[in-house]
Design a protein around this motif. Structure first.
Motif, PDB file in Angstrom:
ATOM      1  N   GLY A  70       0.803  -1.214   0.000  1.00  0.00           N
ATOM      2  CA  GLY A  70       0.000   0.000   0.000  1.00  0.00           C
ATOM      3  C   GLY A  70       0.842   1.273   0.000  1.00  0.00           C
ATOM      4  O   GLY A  70       2.050   1.244   0.248  1.00  0.00           O
ATOM      5  N   VAL A  71       0.187   2.373  -0.318  1.00  0.00           N
ATOM      6  CA  VAL A  71       0.806   3.698  -0.248  1.00  0.00           C
ATOM      7  C   VAL A  71      -0.100   4.594   0.587  1.00  0.00           C
ATOM      8  O   VAL A  71      -1.314   4.406   0.614  1.00  0.00           O
ATOM      9  N   LYS A  72       0.493   5.548   1.280  1.00  0.00           N
ATOM     10  CA  LYS A  72      -0.279   6.436   2.149  1.00  0.00           C
ATOM     11  C   LYS A  72      -1.057   7.486   1.366  1.00  0.00           C
ATOM     12  O   LYS A  72      -2.155   7.850   1.740  1.00  0.00           O
ATOM     13  N   ASN A  73      -0.494   7.965   0.278  1.00  0.00           N
ATOM     14  CA  ASN A  73      -1.121   9.045  -0.486  1.00  0.00           C
ATOM     15  C   ASN A  73      -1.658   8.518  -1.818  1.00  0.00           C
ATOM     16  O   ASN A  73      -0.957   7.799  -2.532  1.00  0.00           O
ATOM     17  N   GLU A  74      -2.889   8.915  -2.140  1.00  0.00           N
ATOM     18  CA  GLU A  74      -3.513   8.440  -3.375  1.00  0.00           C
ATOM     19  C   GLU A  74      -2.704   8.822  -4.607  1.00  0.00           C
ATOM     20  O   GLU A  74      -2.641   8.061  -5.573  1.00  0.00           O
ATOM     21  N   GLU A  75      -2.049   9.984  -4.588  1.00  0.00           N
ATOM     22  CA  GLU A  75      -1.255  10.402  -5.756  1.00  0.00           C
ATOM     23  C   GLU A  75      -0.027   9.510  -5.984  1.00  0.00           C
ATOM     24  O   GLU A  75       0.557   9.500  -7.056  1.00  0.00           O
ATOM     25  N   ASP A  76       0.348   8.712  -4.967  1.00  0.00           N
ATOM     26  CA  ASP A  76       1.464   7.773  -5.109  1.00  0.00           C
ATOM     27  C   ASP A  76       1.012   6.398  -5.612  1.00  0.00           C
ATOM     28  O   ASP A  76       1.837   5.515  -5.840  1.00  0.00           O
ATOM     29  N   PHE A  77      -0.306   6.247  -5.800  1.00  0.00           N
ATOM     30  CA  PHE A  77      -0.849   4.968  -6.243  1.00  0.00           C
ATOM     31  C   PHE A  77      -0.340   4.637  -7.637  1.00  0.00           C
ATOM     32  O   PHE A  77      -0.471   5.425  -8.574  1.00  0.00           O
ATOM     33  N   ASP A  78       0.289   3.461  -7.784  1.00  0.00           N
ATOM     34  CA  ASP A  78       0.772   2.981  -9.081  1.00  0.00           C
ATOM     35  C   ASP A  78       0.686   1.457  -9.069  1.00  0.00           C
ATOM     36  O   ASP A  78       1.499   0.794  -8.423  1.00  0.00           O
ATOM     37  N   GLN A 126       3.145  -1.321  -7.113  1.00  0.00           N
ATOM     38  CA  GLN A 126       2.585  -1.849  -5.871  1.00  0.00           C
ATOM     39  C   GLN A 126       2.285  -3.349  -5.949  1.00  0.00           C
ATOM     40  O   GLN A 126       2.238  -4.021  -4.925  1.00  0.00           O
TER      41      GLN A 126
END
Length: 155
Positions: free
Chosen positions: A83-91, A95
């Motif tokens: 997971g990532v904490k920030n939605e803008e880091d979602f890839d 992941q």
């Protein structure tokens, strides 16, 4: 008969039974032979169907479908991801750790008992504590203590 051994969890400091398998894993040829013995189909025909089944199932799951085999259960794709904490880091690609197949055994709820029953769990299952000296795999099967095997429950 199924086997268990005593296991110890250092973190919780408790002993618990853990299911284990013995001998070598049962392979497609052995399954095909057992199914042929129970039907009018040849071992070669059964093996051909079993071999193609994995490819057909994977094609349906790649289309986003789950596959339900009556009397067995359902198969569907699952993901292991980080997971990532920030939605803008979602890839998704970075992941994704691995793609897996999730299996859920078929469950029935007989009206007579009201208790759930899972497929592939024998109603006459007997658990025995594993004793390596008493359960040495037959040398003709080339067994070890890590797979499935031993006596043929169908033969």
């Amino acid at each position: 008969m199924a086997f268990y051994k005593k296991a110890y969890n250092k973190k919780t400091e408790v002993y618990y039974p853990r299911a284990i398998t013995i001998g070598t894993a049962i392979n497609t040829d052995q399954i095909a032979e057992a199914l042929a013995d129970r039907s009018t189909v040849t071992k070669t025909d059964v093996k051909a169907v079993l071999t193609e089944m994995a490819d057909v199932m994977s094609q349906y799951m790649a289309q986003g479908k789950s596959v339900k085999l009556e009397g067995l259960g359902s198969f569907r794709l699952g993901l292991n991801t980080k997971g990532v904490k920030n939605e803008e880091d979602f890839d998704f690609q970075t992941q994704l750790q691995r793609v897996k197949v999730n299996f859920t055994p078929e469950t029935t709820y007989p009206a007579s008992t009201g208790a759930a029953t899972r497929s592939m769990v024998s109603k006459s299952l007997e658990w025995i504590e594993y004793d390596k000296a008493l359960t040495t795999p037959d040398s003709s099967e080339g067994g070890t203590s890590s797979g499935g095997g031993g006596e043929d429950p169908l033969g």
